[in-house]
Design a protein around this motif. Sequence first.
Motif, PDB file in Angstrom:
ATOM      1  N   ARG A 126       0.791  -1.185   0.090  1.00  0.00           N
ATOM      2  CA  ARG A 126       0.064  -0.088   0.027  1.00  0.00           C
ATOM      3  C   ARG A 126       0.943   1.308   0.121  1.00  0.00           C
ATOM      4  NH1 ARG A 126      -5.310  -0.173  -0.070  1.00  0.00           N
ATOM      5  NH2 ARG A 126      -5.983  -2.024   0.931  1.00  0.00           N
ATOM      6  N   LYS A 130       0.947   3.730  -3.041  1.00  0.00           N
ATOM      7  CA  LYS A 130      -0.148   4.904  -3.169  1.00  0.00           C
ATOM      8  C   LYS A 130       0.572   6.094  -3.890  1.00  0.00           C
ATOM      9  CE  LYS A 130      -2.525   8.006  -0.040  1.00  0.00           C
ATOM     10  NZ  LYS A 130      -2.348   9.000  -0.732  1.00  0.00           N
ATOM     11  N   ASP A 135      -2.115   7.574  -6.633  1.00  0.00           N
ATOM     12  CA  ASP A 135      -2.239   9.011  -6.580  1.00  0.00           C
ATOM     13  C   ASP A 135      -2.246   9.505  -8.222  1.00  0.00           C
ATOM     14  OD1 ASP A 135      -2.611   8.585  -3.942  1.00  0.00           O
ATOM     15  OD2 ASP A 135      -0.804  10.118  -3.516  1.00  0.00           O
TER      16      ASP A 135
END
Length: 208
Positions: A126, A130, A135
């Motif tokens: 994660r 991310k 993102d």
Amino acid sequence: MSVKLYYFDARGICDPIRMILTYGGIEFDEIRAPVDTFPPNLPTEIKSKCRWGQVPMVEFDGKSLNQSLAITRYFAKKANLVPQDIYEAALCDEYVDAVRDLMAPWYVAVMENDEQKKQEKIDEARKATKTRFLDVFESIVKLNDGKHLVGKSLTWADIYLAYIIQHFEILLGVNIASEHPTLKTLSENVLNEPNIKKWIDRRPKTKY
Ligand SMILES: N[C@@H](CCC(=O)N[C@@H](CS)C(=O)NCC(=O)O)C(=O)O
């Protein structure tokens, strides 16, 4: 066109090909090698047919094609899932390559057998994906049309990303896009596209 698709009895890096074939209305037969171990062993009679000793591989019209992304892109072109504009087509290539990079830390978690360590590897994946990938993908879709990675209609890059989000949800029980609402919606839209859903509904239920 009669297509013979060789892979394991798994979704793996082959299911985007199956989704795109179904989406494009291209009939295909499958040769699925059993997954008895993980990673699985490819039977010699299949391995010896594959140029690089690995699957997926397809045969059609007396020809063969190897390497999953070459195969996926080839059938995406046939199914009108690659933009005509060569820059937009290259953006699709770029995004699919980035999805493949995103997969690596999640596979580390898949390979871990100890449940507590698996959870740690999921947390690490994660963190690792991310800001670097998810993102970025989220903002690419938002800055585009809010629904697609490239242009205003479905491309194979959308299918690849949606597939991978679902694949790791099945493998690890985690939604890798849970903090990314735009990607979650994109993924749901792609997987509910009627022709893609046709494949998802009929595909064998496999662990990997
Ligand atoms: N770069 C190749 C990698 C293919 C690959 O890793 N195939 C694995 C299955 S996912 C395989 O054939 N494993 C059996 C073996 O190497 O003997 C591609 O994208 O097609």
